[in-house]
Design an enzyme around this catalytic site. Structure first.
Site, mmCIF file in Angstrom:
data_model
loop_
_atom_site.group_PDB
_atom_site.id
_atom_site.type_symbol
_atom_site.label_atom_id
_atom_site.label_comp_id
_atom_site.label_asym_id
_atom_site.label_seq_id
_atom_site.Cartn_x
_atom_site.Cartn_y
_atom_site.Cartn_z
ATOM 1 N N SER A 271 -0.493 5.966 -1.076
ATOM 2 C CA SER A 271 -0.775 5.439 0.260
ATOM 3 C C SER A 271 -0.169 4.051 0.450
ATOM 4 C CB SER A 271 -2.295 5.361 0.448
ATOM 5 O OG SER A 271 -2.642 4.591 1.574
ATOM 6 N N TYR B 38 -9.735 1.636 -2.299
ATOM 7 C CA TYR B 38 -8.893 2.820 -2.142
ATOM 8 C C TYR B 38 -7.457 2.512 -2.574
ATOM 9 C CZ TYR B 38 -6.425 6.596 0.336
ATOM 10 O OH TYR B 38 -5.631 7.665 0.669
ATOM 11 N N LYS C 294 -5.412 4.200 -5.700
ATOM 12 C CA LYS C 294 -4.143 4.884 -5.513
ATOM 13 C C LYS C 294 -3.049 4.267 -6.379
ATOM 14 C CE LYS C 294 -4.894 8.249 -2.619
ATOM 15 N NZ LYS C 294 -4.612 9.655 -3.008
#
Length: 330
Positions: free
Chosen positions: A127, A151, A155
């Site tokens: 991402s 997050y 990732k």
């Protein structure tokens, strides 16, 4: 050729499944184009609607369940598309959940893939959240990752694991840094970017929606069709042509909500545009301002991966597929 798609019951996973089934073949880890014999969908729930295709097998389970993953993977898998994840807002709200699924689940999947001895292709959905800070407004191949969310950290850790397993010859790994995808159908999810799809999806359905950011705030986006195209191009490349590092940012187009609404006005009518109201959210605005607004990748472009044209492309794609009178894709 056997393929596994984690998160295969989701929007992107289902779309990728349909595309692979239609193609009927992929390039395997030896560089040969092979006929698809089995496609395994692994997700917490079965896809709805399902896929009436004898090549499809569905395994339900969680990425924290090693036995369930092993059942889906088996010993003969040639390619793994790892799309399953706890989305950004949920990963920020629950650190333990994000770590269990996004980090430890990815690690478990890599371990099991390595144990097969086949060096399967392993395509990891990363991402733009791996970037952050004032230096990340304009992202290119040389921009260093500096995540500012749990997050994004999870990732980035997944990317590094994929690269290391590739370096060791255990998998043929490649990670793609996905821009925000729009327009997504269905209900809003826990992603921080959910409002971007809502400003098109809800008015097309005749429903009002509230946008929490200014109309002129730029965001880097990619359409579903362009993303799936990029995933399949990246998968079919030889390991040597994909190159190093094993992580690559995908190009995106800079879009504002105002431009999306212009597209709505043109394709659906002014009444649809009026269904979008603006109520600034002091928590959301700084977060969105920290996201990349311009994303380019000379590396991806050289491999045949290009960004969408403009905001109208996003609205057109959604209206053609999900708008009034549209024929839904099978």
């Amino acid at each position: 050729m056997k393929v596994l798609i984690t998160g295969g019951a989701g929007f992107l996973g289902s779309r990728l499944t349909r595309k692979i089934l239609r193609r009927g073949a992929l390039v395997d880890q030896t560089g040969r184009r092979q006929k698809l014999t089995e496609l395994v969908i692994f997700d917490r729930t079965a896809p709805e609607p399902g896929f009436p295709d004898s090549r499809v097998r569905v395994v339900t389970g969680d990425l924290s369940d090693k036995e369930a993953i092993a059942s889906a993977l088996g010993a003969e898998t040639d390619s793994i598309f790892h799309l399953a994840a706890v989305v950004s807002g949920a990963a920020e709200a629950d650190l333990a959940l994000g770590l269990r699924v996004n980090l430890h689940g990815t690690s478990t999947l890599l371990d099991l893939a390595a144990q097969s001895g086949r060096r399967p292709k392993f395509l990891f959905a990363s991402s733009l959240a791996v970037y952050g800070g004032p230096g990340a407004k304009k992202v290119n191949d040389a921009t260093p990752p500096a995540p500012m969310s749990s997050y994004g950290v999870q990732k980035l850790c997944g990317e590094l694991l994929v690269g290391d397993y590739d370096r060791r010859g255990l998998v043929d790994g490649r990670a793609l840094r996905f821009p925000t995808v729009a327009v997504r159908p269905g209900r809003p999810n826990a992603a921080n970017s959910s409002f971007i799809s809502a400003v098109v999806r809800e008015p097309v359905a005749g429903r009002a929606t509230v946008c929490p950011v200014p109309a002129d705030l730029p965001i880097a986006l990619i359409s579903p069709d362009r993303l799936i195209e990029a995933v399949l191009i990246s998968h079919d490349l030889s390991s040597e042509k994909f190159g190093w590092p094993r992580s690559m940012v995908l190009p995106a187009v800079k879009v504002t909500v105002a431009e999306m609404l212009d597209g709505l006005d043109k394709l659906v009518g002014p009444e649809a545009r009026k269904l979008v109201s603006f109520v600034p959210d002091d928590k959301v605005i700084p977060m969105v301002r920290s996201w990349p607004a311009e994303v380019t990748s000379a590396r991806a472009t050289a491999l045949g991966i290009v960004a969408d044209r403009d905001a109208l492309a996003f609205v057109s794609q959604y209206v053609a597929e999900f708008g009034p009178g549209a024929a839904r894709r099978p």
